[in-house]
Write a protein that holds these residues in place. Structure first.
Motif, PDB file in Angstrom:
ATOM      1  N   UNK A 389     -25.802  49.693 -41.791  1.00  0.00           N
ATOM      2  CA  UNK A 389     -24.685  49.750 -42.632  1.00  0.00           C
ATOM      3  C   UNK A 389     -25.636  49.143 -44.091  1.00  0.00           C
ATOM      4  N   UNK A 390     -26.150  47.491 -44.695  1.00  0.00           N
ATOM      5  CA  UNK A 390     -26.255  47.001 -44.923  1.00  0.00           C
ATOM      6  C   UNK A 390     -27.114  48.167 -46.309  1.00  0.00           C
ATOM      7  N   UNK A 391     -28.352  48.732 -46.374  1.00  0.00           N
ATOM      8  CA  UNK A 391     -29.135  49.846 -46.404  1.00  0.00           C
ATOM      9  C   UNK A 391     -28.178  51.283 -47.756  1.00  0.00           C
ATOM     10  N   UNK A 392     -26.838  51.267 -46.262  1.00  0.00           N
ATOM     11  CA  UNK A 392     -26.201  52.589 -46.307  1.00  0.00           C
ATOM     12  C   UNK A 392     -24.951  52.612 -47.517  1.00  0.00           C
ATOM     13  N   UNK A 393     -24.735  50.762 -47.888  1.00  0.00           N
ATOM     14  CA  UNK A 393     -23.677  50.345 -48.704  1.00  0.00           C
ATOM     15  C   UNK A 393     -24.732  50.444 -49.835  1.00  0.00           C
ATOM     16  N   UNK A 394     -26.043  49.160 -49.568  1.00  0.00           N
ATOM     17  CA  UNK A 394     -26.520  48.568 -51.061  1.00  0.00           C
ATOM     18  C   UNK A 394     -27.160  50.141 -51.645  1.00  0.00           C
ATOM     19  N   UNK A 395     -27.477  51.079 -51.304  1.00  0.00           N
ATOM     20  CA  UNK A 395     -27.496  52.825 -52.250  1.00  0.00           C
ATOM     21  C   UNK A 395     -26.558  53.120 -52.396  1.00  0.00           C
ATOM     22  N   UNK A 428     -24.121  40.088 -48.013  1.00  0.00           N
ATOM     23  CA  UNK A 428     -23.744  38.258 -48.233  1.00  0.00           C
ATOM     24  C   UNK A 428     -23.344  38.515 -46.981  1.00  0.00           C
ATOM     25  N   UNK A 429     -22.155  39.615 -47.271  1.00  0.00           N
ATOM     26  CA  UNK A 429     -21.814  39.198 -45.249  1.00  0.00           C
ATOM     27  C   UNK A 429     -22.226  39.431 -44.352  1.00  0.00           C
ATOM     28  N   UNK A 430     -22.949  41.225 -44.558  1.00  0.00           N
ATOM     29  CA  UNK A 430     -23.154  42.105 -43.593  1.00  0.00           C
ATOM     30  C   UNK A 430     -24.935  40.590 -43.125  1.00  0.00           C
ATOM     31  N   UNK A 431     -25.050  40.068 -44.074  1.00  0.00           N
ATOM     32  CA  UNK A 431     -26.514  38.362 -43.410  1.00  0.00           C
ATOM     33  C   UNK A 431     -25.968  37.411 -42.504  1.00  0.00           C
ATOM     34  N   UNK A 432     -24.698  37.759 -42.653  1.00  0.00           N
ATOM     35  CA  UNK A 432     -24.501  36.586 -41.916  1.00  0.00           C
ATOM     36  C   UNK A 432     -23.718  36.240 -40.687  1.00  0.00           C
ATOM     37  N   UNK A 433     -24.310  35.525 -39.842  1.00  0.00           N
ATOM     38  CA  UNK A 433     -23.336  35.608 -38.212  1.00  0.00           C
ATOM     39  C   UNK A 433     -22.191  35.195 -37.877  1.00  0.00           C
TER      40      UNK A 433
END
Length: 865
Positions: A389-395, A428-433
């Motif tokens: 999800x992070x890679x996709x959103x960033x790209x 940042x939201x994806x990286x938080x737990x």
């Protein structure tokens, strides 16, 4: 410096910090109009002769004199700024005109504390007045001078020194609308300042919510769905462009009307439309080159600051490329988007609460971008190929941002930073737990310098989330490698009151952490590793501004009376409980304007009577016994509420605004009046009706207020006033004054209606001057009409906070000035420097001048500010 037969050495006439003339807070001196020289921030109270000579001229007020040296050079000495307005109070000349003096003889003694309290500045100027014959050949490098001892200037005749040097001078956009056999079409002209940038695009899309329709915009041979803000921005349709709308679906007609209305309205919320951005260079060294260590940029928010440079290291977490399965990654992305959306809601609400409405609009626009189907579809496509999800959103965000950055349209390119900002927030939201909010407070990411000094924060380019929640006490200024003055980070910097420089380029990138710098946003310059002279000058400027503010603040809680004893009420304009508390802290005598629409503009539904009572009661309680003028909802024109669907208007500034809104929403104003009548305040609460143009309207609403008061058994004796903002009201002031308890002049609207100039049109901003003689005649007519019936007149528009305008308003008969809370101390200080009789005598002659520029020139002569 050694004196020769060809030179004149001028010694310091005062002990103090030496400043360049450019640092003097008066353009006449700063621009060298009185000649070249030096300024001194004094540490003493006696002016001594800088050389031998004869006193050619001594001001009757004792604050200035001109000394002629034996060589013929004429040396002007001027103590303080605007000190002529003191009429000699605090000054004691030690010599007479025509007297011969020796270097070091006392010339003028002054009461430093008294002058500092009453004048704008104590900075003293020494300048060579006959610069056609004499030039400054050299000046000292010292930062501090000793009276009568330090040689500060070396002057030579021009025939010996030579002539004095002159001063240095789009991508393809895919259609996403569904086909329709017979779509409705309409061509509209974009009226929003700056064209189809993010805010009008977001508003247009929001206007369609709840309607079953799809709308596409066609421009320049391309088209974009209204569902995609990114696609709309990529059209790069500028202000004045003709775009075609095509709508299909069950509610196509209503959608077409709603979108057309948004695109044809002006965009007052975009502050950069009227903010004067300065990219003019500071005076350069000989040859036109910048001094060593000086980097040229663009000013995005004014001010000057000193501090160690600190690079903002806030890279988003680096996402893993591989996903854990499409379903899991889709769920993670949705959860992150929801968390960021919740944070944006809170950021927007917090900005609205402190009346930073442009900032609130930025976060609202970010929410719309967050829901952009084109971005989400691009990210989900990548997730389906196995990406995280992070890679996709960033790209996805990077690709859209790159497309916008490549566009020639600067405002569209500036919006690329908003996409990058959203990318960081979601990562940042994806990286938080644990379902966190996705953003740590900005304060936690800004260091405190070792000596406690605020830092000059540097970045390639700041984004709104970087600045959200920033602690102003830790940051002295913001500087950026890239960016522009129309970027949202620049708007936020202005609202935070932080000096900001953008577009400093690669020279900034080469500066390491902890480099001492001066960020001079007033002159669009960054000075790296400045010398002691520059540091002293900058520090003195900062200190002078702070001292003046503190002096004004210390006296802010005392009444403001003119020198001849006429009391003038200085009130505050507010839009929230926090504003009310700030007004009390800044010494406001009362509340001259409560903008009630700001309490409800961003709500989800129209306010009920109980909502009005609760909000206004809280404000009344916070005022500690001060009275308040409460303006009824002034919605319409350039202020719209999401919960109020007004009919489309070709010219909303002339349409359903203020009390006129009751023509289509009578319950809205009835509910507000019921709510206001139920407030229980310890000081008078007065009702102000906006956009009244004739006595019949006032009589109608007075009767309605009496009826509602009887209905809820409230006091029907509440005072009711009229806002004078329509020329018709000014010209009928004598008739309105028969029935109104008071007048409050809204000079912003009165000026735009009198001059027939849209106050939201950036090209006309320089001409939208409320000191135009025609506007002053409207104010004079209002005051004359009010005086016939003994009614008081206040001014709550921006003109009330203009120091040059204050004596004019007093002279025309205004007895109350209502300004932003932060301007209350300075406005009171300004009133105390004036003689009311002098204002009354001089103001009428200004009505006969031909232009606003002529009025301002006269005001500078009569009442320097």
């Amino acid at each position: 410096m050694a004196e020769t037969s060809e030179t004149l050495l001028l010694r310091a006439p005062l002990s103090g910090v030496l400043l360049p003339l450019a640092a003097v807070p008066d353009p006449v001196f700063a621009e060298g109009l009185f000649g070249d020289g030096v300024a001194i921030d004094p540490l003493g109270d006696t002016v001594v002769a800088p050389c031998d000579g004869v006193v050619l001229h001594l001001a009757a007020t004792g604050h200035a004199l001109t000394l002629q040296a034996p060589c013929g050079a004429q040396v002007l000495l001027h103590v303080g700024i605007d000190t002529v307005s003191l009429r000699g109070q605090g000054f004691a000349p030690c010599v007479a005109q025509g007297a011969a003096v020796r270097q070091g003889d006392a010339l003028i003694r002054f009461d430093a504390e008294r002058v500092a309290r009453q004048a704008r500045s104590l900075v003293t100027v020494m300048a060579v007045a006959n610069g056609n014959a004499f030039a400054v050949a050299a000046r000292t490098d010292a930062a501090v001078a000793e009276s009568g001892r330090t040689v500060v200037l070396q002057v030579r005749a021009t025939d010996a020194a030579g002539a004095a040097q002159a001063p240095a001078p789009a991508p393809q956009v895919e259609s996403t609308h569904s086909a329709d056999a017979a779509p409705l079409r309409r061509t509209v002209t974009l009226a929003c300042a700056g064209g189809l940038h993010a805010r009008p695009a977001a508003r247009a899309r929001a206007a369609m919510q709840g309607l079953e329709a799809t709308v596409t915009l066609h421009y320049g041979g391309r088209q974009a769905s209204l569902a995609s803000l990114v696609a709309l921005l990529a059209l790069a349709a500028d202000e004045g462009a003709a775009v075609e709308l095509a709508a299909s679906g069950r509610d196509a007609g209503a959608a077409l009307d709603a979108v057309a209305r948004e695109l044809q309205r002006t965009d007052a919320g975009e502050e950069h439309a009227v903010f004067p951005v300065s990219a003019a260079p500071a005076p350069a060294a000989a040859g036109g080159e910048l001094p060593p260590g000086c980097i040229a940029g663009v000013s995005a928010a004014p001010g000057i600051a000193i501090g160690p440079l600190h690079w903002w290291r806030d890279a988003a977490p680096e996402p893993d490329e591989a996903g854990r399965g499409a379903d899991a990654e889709r769920a993670a992305l949705q959860a992150a988007l929801a968390a960021v959306d919740a944070r944006l809601v809170r950021d927007s609400a917090a900005a609205s609460a402190r009346r930073a409405h442009a900032e609130a609009g930025i976060f609202a626009m970010h929410r719309a971008l967050l829901q952009d189907p084109a971005l989400l579809a691009a990210a989900e496509t990548l997730i389906d190929t196995g990406k995280s999800a992070g890679f996709a959103w960033r790209d996805a965000t990077r690709a859209e941002a790159a497309a916008l950055s490549a566009m020639a349209d600067r405002r569209a390119a500036d919006r690329a930073a908003d996409l990058i900002d959203l990318g960081k927030r979601v990562l940042r939201a994806l990286a938080r737990t644990g379902g966190g909010e996705g953003d740590a407070p900005a304060d936690a990411r800004v260091p405190v310098a070792q000596d406690g000094q605020p830092v000059v924060l540097a970045a390639d380019e700041f984004t709104p989330s970087d600045l959200s929640g920033l602690d102003r006490t830790r940051v002295a200024a913001l500087v950026m490698v890239r960016g522009g003055p129309t970027a949202h980070a620049a708007i936020m910097a202005r609202q935070l009151g932080i000096p900001c420089l953008v577009a400093l380029g690669s020279a900034l990138e080469r500066l390491p952490d902890a480099t001492p710098v001066i960020a001079d946003a007033d002159h669009a310059r960054l000075h790296a590793s400045p010398d002691q002279h520059l540091l002293a000058a900058a520090a003195s400027t900062i200190t002078l501004r702070a001292q003046q503010h503190q002096a004004d603040l210390r006296a802010a809680h005392a009444p403001a009376s003119t020198r001849d004893g006429v009391h003038i009420e200085v009130a505050a304009n507010i839009g929230s409980v926090d504003d009310a508390r700030a007004a009390v802290a800044q010494g406001a005598d009362a509340i001259g304007l409560l903008r009630t629409e700001l309490l409800f503009l961003h709500g989800d539904a129209a306010p009920a009577a109980a909502d009005h009572t609760a909000r206004c009661q809280a404000i009344a309680d916070a005022l500690e016994g001060r009275s308040a003028i409460v303006r009824t909802l002034d919605i319409g024109g350039d202020k719209d509420a999401a919960w109020l669907r007004l009919p489309a208007e070709d010219n909303p500034a002339l349409g359903l605004r203020g009390v006129r809104l009751a023509q289509v929403c009578p319950q809205l104003l009835d509910d507000q009046l019921r709510g206001l009548l139920a407030v229980r305040a310890s000081a008078p609460l007065r009702i102000l009706l906006p956009m009244v143009s004739e006595p019949g309207e006032l009589l109608h609403w007075r009767a309605r207020i009496r009826a509602l008061a009887a209905e809820i058994r409230a006091d029907a004796g509440i005072e009711v006033g009229v806002m004078i903002e329509v020329p018709a009201a000014a010209l009928l002031a004598d008739q309105l004054a028969e029935h109104a308890d008071f007048f409050s002049i809204g000079t912003n609207d009165l000026t735009q209606y009198t001059l027939a100039m849209d106050r939201c049109q950036p090209e006309l901003a320089a001409r939208m001057d409320a000191l135009h003689p025609a506007v002053l005649r409207m104010i004079a007519a209002t005051c004359e009409g009010a005086a016939r019936h003994g009614r008081r007149v206040g001014v709550c528009g921006a003109l009330a906070g203009d120091a040059l305008a204050v004596p004019v308003l007093l002279g025309l008969g205004v007895t109350e000035l209502s300004v932003d809370a932060a301007l209350v101390p300075a406005t009171k200080a300004r009133v105390r420097t004036l003689a009311h009789a002098d204002c009354r005598q001089r103001a009428p002659e200004l009505l006969r001048l031909a232009s606003a520029a002529a009025v301002r020139d006269a005001c500078r002569r009569y009442w320097p500010a």
